[in-house]
Scaffold this motif. Structure first.
Motif, short mmCIF file in Angstrom:
data_model
loop_
_atom_site.label_atom_id
_atom_site.label_comp_id
_atom_site.label_asym_id
_atom_site.label_seq_id
_atom_site.Cartn_x
_atom_site.Cartn_y
_atom_site.Cartn_z
N PRO A 46 11.06 -7.87 -1.96
CA PRO A 46 10.61 -6.92 -1.35
C PRO A 46 9.25 -6.32 -2.20
O PRO A 46 9.16 -6.34 -3.40
CB PRO A 46 11.54 -5.82 -1.52
CG PRO A 46 12.96 -6.74 -1.51
CD PRO A 46 12.55 -8.15 -2.18
N ALA A 47 8.51 -5.61 -1.29
CA ALA A 47 7.20 -5.12 -2.02
C ALA A 47 7.12 -3.56 -1.89
O ALA A 47 7.45 -2.89 -1.08
CB ALA A 47 6.07 -5.81 -1.49
N SER A 48 6.57 -2.92 -3.04
CA SER A 48 6.38 -1.58 -2.72
C SER A 48 5.02 -1.01 -2.15
O SER A 48 4.32 -2.18 -2.08
CB SER A 48 6.39 -0.84 -4.35
OG SER A 48 5.13 -1.10 -4.84
N ALA A 49 4.82 0.19 -1.77
CA ALA A 49 3.61 0.47 -0.96
C ALA A 49 2.40 0.22 -2.17
O ALA A 49 1.18 -0.05 -1.62
CB ALA A 49 3.76 1.85 -0.58
N TYR A 50 2.65 0.36 -3.21
CA TYR A 50 1.65 -0.05 -4.44
C TYR A 50 1.33 -1.19 -4.59
O TYR A 50 0.16 -1.42 -4.49
CB TYR A 50 2.17 0.75 -5.67
CG TYR A 50 2.19 2.31 -5.73
CD1 TYR A 50 1.12 3.06 -5.95
CD2 TYR A 50 3.44 2.89 -5.68
CE1 TYR A 50 1.33 4.50 -5.63
CE2 TYR A 50 3.45 4.48 -5.42
CZ TYR A 50 2.36 5.18 -5.62
OH TYR A 50 2.51 6.34 -5.60
N ASP A 51 2.26 -2.34 -4.56
CA ASP A 51 1.97 -3.76 -4.36
C ASP A 51 1.22 -3.79 -3.17
O ASP A 51 0.21 -4.76 -3.33
CB ASP A 51 3.56 -4.31 -4.19
CG ASP A 51 4.37 -4.06 -5.61
OD1 ASP A 51 3.84 -3.90 -6.65
OD2 ASP A 51 5.34 -4.49 -5.28
N ILE A 52 1.41 -3.46 -2.07
CA ILE A 52 0.85 -3.86 -0.89
C ILE A 52 -0.55 -3.18 -1.00
O ILE A 52 -1.69 -3.77 -0.64
CB ILE A 52 1.53 -3.38 0.40
CG1 ILE A 52 2.94 -4.02 0.34
CG2 ILE A 52 0.91 -3.50 1.57
CD1 ILE A 52 4.24 -3.30 1.45
N ALA A 53 -0.82 -2.01 -1.19
CA ALA A 53 -2.03 -1.29 -1.49
C ALA A 53 -2.94 -2.09 -2.49
O ALA A 53 -4.24 -2.43 -2.12
CB ALA A 53 -1.99 0.04 -2.10
N GLU A 54 -2.37 -2.64 -3.72
CA GLU A 54 -3.14 -3.42 -4.14
C GLU A 54 -3.79 -4.68 -3.95
O GLU A 54 -4.78 -5.16 -3.92
CB GLU A 54 -2.21 -3.70 -5.68
CG GLU A 54 -3.34 -4.50 -6.78
CD GLU A 54 -2.38 -4.48 -8.10
OE1 GLU A 54 -2.07 -5.41 -8.60
OE2 GLU A 54 -1.49 -3.60 -8.35
N GLU A 55 -2.82 -5.46 -3.02
CA GLU A 55 -2.97 -6.56 -2.35
C GLU A 55 -4.22 -6.43 -1.45
O GLU A 55 -5.18 -7.35 -1.15
CB GLU A 55 -1.77 -7.09 -1.76
CG GLU A 55 -2.00 -8.72 -1.26
CD GLU A 55 -2.48 -9.73 -2.07
OE1 GLU A 55 -3.10 -10.58 -1.60
OE2 GLU A 55 -2.23 -9.86 -3.39
N VAL A 56 -4.15 -5.49 -0.44
CA VAL A 56 -4.92 -4.88 0.51
C VAL A 56 -6.13 -4.77 0.00
O VAL A 56 -7.48 -5.31 0.51
CB VAL A 56 -4.66 -4.05 1.41
CG1 VAL A 56 -5.60 -3.67 2.45
CG2 VAL A 56 -3.16 -4.53 2.25
N SER A 57 -6.23 -4.07 -1.10
CA SER A 57 -7.57 -3.76 -1.74
C SER A 57 -8.55 -4.89 -2.41
O SER A 57 -9.41 -5.12 -2.25
CB SER A 57 -7.29 -2.86 -3.18
OG SER A 57 -6.50 -1.46 -2.45
N LYS A 58 -7.69 -5.76 -3.00
CA LYS A 58 -7.92 -7.16 -3.32
C LYS A 58 -8.64 -7.79 -2.31
O LYS A 58 -10.00 -8.48 -2.25
CB LYS A 58 -7.02 -8.05 -4.00
CG LYS A 58 -6.92 -7.83 -5.55
CD LYS A 58 -6.23 -8.93 -6.13
CE LYS A 58 -4.71 -8.41 -6.17
NZ LYS A 58 -3.69 -9.47 -6.79
N ARG A 59 -7.98 -7.97 -1.10
CA ARG A 59 -8.32 -8.61 0.13
C ARG A 59 -9.63 -7.98 0.70
O ARG A 59 -10.70 -8.83 1.09
CB ARG A 59 -7.48 -8.92 1.04
CG ARG A 59 -6.33 -9.66 0.71
CD ARG A 59 -4.98 -10.05 1.75
NE ARG A 59 -4.05 -10.76 1.38
CZ ARG A 59 -3.04 -11.02 2.08
NH1 ARG A 59 -3.01 -10.63 3.45
NH2 ARG A 59 -1.98 -11.83 1.58
N GLN A 60 -9.83 -6.78 0.67
CA GLN A 60 -10.84 -6.03 1.25
C GLN A 60 -12.01 -5.82 0.73
O GLN A 60 -13.06 -5.27 0.81
CB GLN A 60 -10.27 -4.70 1.77
CG GLN A 60 -9.34 -5.13 3.18
CD GLN A 60 -8.99 -3.85 3.93
OE1 GLN A 60 -9.39 -2.98 3.88
NE2 GLN A 60 -8.35 -4.21 5.15
N GLY A 61 -11.83 -5.93 -0.71
CA GLY A 61 -12.83 -5.52 -1.59
C GLY A 61 -13.18 -4.02 -2.00
O GLY A 61 -14.23 -3.68 -2.23
#
Length: 154
Positions: A46-61
């Protein structure tokens, strides 16, 4: 009733199933929503919203705010695309968004691995017990904490 068997979606098949479920719920499948869903499915627990935000941020630059991710996750939970692990304030993708079941999570306190199971007889008993008190259950979530088979062997 008992245990319910169904096909679990994975990979792009899961993304497509989620998209169809969201569109059936009358919502649009946007690029950002797809990014959040794909990031969530990339985690092995399970991932937190912060984990997901960090991953999306990395992918989108570019920086993506956790608040934006929370709003999308709330939408996904309401549309049965995502399940929330209450005790961890974290989320897992629903591998069968076309089926509506109450959540039963097995949460390993050692490694954090969380397994979602469906057992309609347990869920039915929980709903029945709540109804006997006059309570109207809307979205029961059952969490069983302990140790997964890998950790129990160690």
């Amino acid at each position: 009733m008992g245990v319910h068997h169904h096909a679990h979606h994975a990979g792009q098949d899961l993304v497509a199933a989620a998209r169809h479920a969201l569109e059936r719920a009358g919502e649009q499948w946007t690029g950002m929503r797809q990014s959040v869903f794909e990031a969530l499915t990339g985690f092995d627990r399970p991932a937190s919203a912060y984990d997901i935000a960090e991953e999306v941020s990395k992918r989108q630059g570019r920086r993506v705010a956790a608040n934006s991710v929370y709003r999308i996750l709330d939408l996904f939970v309401g549309a049965n695309l995502v399940r929330r692990v209450e005790s961890a304030n974290a989320y897992v993708a629903n591998e069968h968004p076309d089926c509506l079941h109450d959540c039963i999570f097995l949460v390993c306190d050692s490694c954090g691995q969380t397994t979602h199971i469906d057992d309609d007889s347990i869920a039915s008993n929980v709903r029945g017990a709540a109804a006997k008190t006059g309570f109207a259950p809307e979205r029961p979530v059952i969490e069983v904490h302990g140790r997964c088979s890998d950790c129990a062997e160690g």
